[in-house]
Design a protein around this motif. Structure first.
Motif, short mmCIF file in Angstrom:
data_model
loop_
_atom_site.label_atom_id
_atom_site.label_comp_id
_atom_site.label_asym_id
_atom_site.label_seq_id
_atom_site.Cartn_x
_atom_site.Cartn_y
_atom_site.Cartn_z
N UNK B 170 77.26 61.15 118.00
CA UNK B 170 77.81 62.37 117.40
C UNK B 170 78.62 61.89 116.11
N UNK B 171 79.41 60.81 116.29
CA UNK B 171 80.28 60.39 115.12
C UNK B 171 79.39 60.15 113.70
N UNK B 172 78.14 59.35 114.08
CA UNK B 172 77.36 59.34 113.04
C UNK B 172 76.72 60.64 112.37
N UNK B 173 76.95 61.58 113.07
CA UNK B 173 76.35 63.00 112.55
C UNK B 173 77.51 63.52 111.79
N UNK B 174 78.89 63.48 112.63
CA UNK B 174 79.89 64.34 111.98
C UNK B 174 80.88 63.79 110.70
N UNK B 175 80.75 62.36 110.65
CA UNK B 175 81.66 61.85 109.57
C UNK B 175 80.76 62.05 108.12
N UNK B 176 79.66 61.69 108.01
CA UNK B 176 78.84 62.20 106.93
C UNK B 176 78.68 63.44 106.57
N UNK B 177 78.67 64.33 107.71
CA UNK B 177 78.44 65.82 107.62
C UNK B 177 79.83 66.28 106.80
N UNK B 178 81.01 65.91 107.18
CA UNK B 178 82.29 66.18 106.75
C UNK B 178 82.29 65.78 105.29
N UNK B 179 81.95 64.43 105.01
CA UNK B 179 82.12 63.93 103.71
C UNK B 179 81.19 64.48 102.61
N UNK B 180 79.82 65.18 102.96
CA UNK B 180 79.13 65.83 102.06
C UNK B 180 79.57 67.28 102.00
N UNK B 181 80.19 67.66 102.98
CA UNK B 181 80.87 69.00 102.87
C UNK B 181 81.97 69.20 101.88
N UNK B 182 82.78 68.19 101.89
CA UNK B 182 83.87 68.16 101.02
C UNK B 182 83.44 67.82 99.46
N UNK B 183 82.52 67.17 99.43
CA UNK B 183 81.58 66.86 97.79
C UNK B 183 81.24 68.16 97.61
N UNK B 184 80.51 68.87 98.56
CA UNK B 184 79.90 70.07 98.12
C UNK B 184 80.89 71.13 97.42
N UNK B 185 82.39 71.13 98.58
CA UNK B 185 83.28 72.01 98.38
C UNK B 185 83.81 71.76 96.77
N UNK B 186 84.04 70.42 96.34
CA UNK B 186 84.66 70.23 95.08
C UNK B 186 83.67 70.68 93.91
#
Lengths: 182, 200
Positions: B170-186
């Motif tokens: 789950x961690x290998x999914x969640x961490x990249x998901x958050x980072x890519x979401x934050x990049x998208x948000x910016x």
């Protein structure tokens, strides 16, 4: 609150919805289903902080109330929130806020121990306090009986605290948002 | 965009204002907790059930509302039977079933967009306390727009991690998901600012 904050709030509400799309894992022995969705409030609080994290989950809960099937299993609508276990959904908002508050407090000296502690206090202690109180009122049982009833779900939530802690520490290194906001 | 739980129709409940229906739900939700007698609650429950065919919904739709909470209702009845008596069990079960089925009815007969519009109107007085309705509207529409985008990102990450043999983590999914979401948000925030969104 600038545009970036609003986008963070909206996108973490969307992340919480997406986490509900992954099929639940059934724990061995107890047979309790564990969904990834309740990671949402933990992550929102731990990564966005108290204000943005709490608002993000509030936004998610309001969208569920408005009738969007965003909860895991495609559930949604007022019925889910007003039902017996609704306290655990509404409680997510306060849970995310408390987690954010504690993480902000520890931010400059955040380590695995105090991060895990912060997430466990908000995500388990505070959440169960609200959820169990709700159950005990709706079902007319004592608070203690509701607590015993919720105990099997603890295993899944302890696992989620561990995952959220690891994610929080990793994201803090890669993309620290809380320090930037202060 | 994602579809709500609304089912089209032309009954009185379909035509009633969204705000009114929510108010009725609040009143019913409060009301049933003030009623301690099971026969009265049975009448309330039957009335709510009758509203389903009146609004053009068949028994299958009503059953779909009750089915998810059925095991909870059975459990709660059993708990009350064990602690008190069967009358107390019926009070709890009828109360919960009435709230859930009426809430289901409100959800089924109200478009999400109408509900959203009612919410925005209800929020106008909050502007005095620093709540900006335009910012809230932006946040609401953005969630609906970005759920499919983030779900797509989630699938991509899952595929990538499966190739690495990490699809169970789950961690290998969640961490990249958050980072890519934050990049998208910016990026999204920059795009919004570039279009001079300024409700202040």
């Amino acid at each position: 609150m600038n545009t970036k904050d609003i986008v963070y709030i909206a996108l973490f509400a969307a992340v919480t919805a997406v986490l509900g799309l992954f099929p639940p894992i059934t724990l061995p022995i107890t047979g309790v289903p564990v969904t990834a969705q309740s990671l949402g409030p933990m992550l929102a609080g731990a990564i966005l902080g108290a204000r943005r994290g709490g608002l993000s989950i509030l936004l998610f809960v309001v969208l569920v109330a408005l009738g969007l099937p965003l909860l895991s299993g495609g559930r949604g609508g007022f019925g889910v929130l007003l039902g017996a276990t609704g306290g655990f959904i509404v409680g997510w908002v306060i849970s995310a806020f408390v987690i954010g508050l504690l993480i902000e407090k520890f931010w400059d000296r955040l380590n695995v121990v105090n991060a895990a502690l912060s997430i466990a206090i908000g995500g388990i202690v505070v959440l169960y306090a609200i959820g169990n109180l709700w159950v005990s009122i709706v079902v007319e049982i004592s608070y203690w009986q509701a607590t015993v009833g919720a105990a099997p779900f603890l295993i899944g939530d302890v696992i989620k605290v561990a995952i959220a802690t690891a994610a929080c520490m990793a994201v803090r290194r890669a993309y620290p948002l809380i320090s930037r906001a202060r | 965009m994602i579809a709500g739980l609304y089912i089209d129709g032309n009954s009185a409940l379909h035509r009633a204002a969204a705000g009114l229906k929510v108010l009725a739900l609040v009143l019913l939700g409060t009301g049933v907790f003030l009623i301690p007698d099971w026969p009265v609650l049975a009448v309330v429950l039957v009335t709510v059930f009758v509203l389903y065919p009146v609004s053009g919904f068949g028994p299958r739709i009503l059953w779909a509302q009750i089915r998810p909470i059925l095991w909870l209702l059975v459990l709660f009845f059993a708990v009350q039977l064990w602690l008190n008596d069967w009358q107390a069990g019926l009070v709890v079960v009828f109360r919960l079933a009435a709230i859930v089925s009426f809430a289901g009815l409100v959800t089924l007969t109200t478009k999400t967009s109408d509900m959203l519009a009612a919410l925005e109107r209800a929020m106008t007085p909050l502007a005095r306390f620093g709540v900006n309705p335009e910012k809230v509207s932006l946040a609401f529409s953005m969630v609906l727009r970005f759920i499919p985008v983030i779900a797509q990102i989630g699938h991509e990450i899952r595929d990538a991690q499966r190739a690495r043999g990490l699809d169970k983590s789950v961690l290998a999914l969640v961490v990249p998901l958050i980072i890519r979401t934050l990049k998208t948000a910016d990026d999204v925030a920059d795009a919004i600012d570039a279009r001079s969104f300024d409700p202040d």
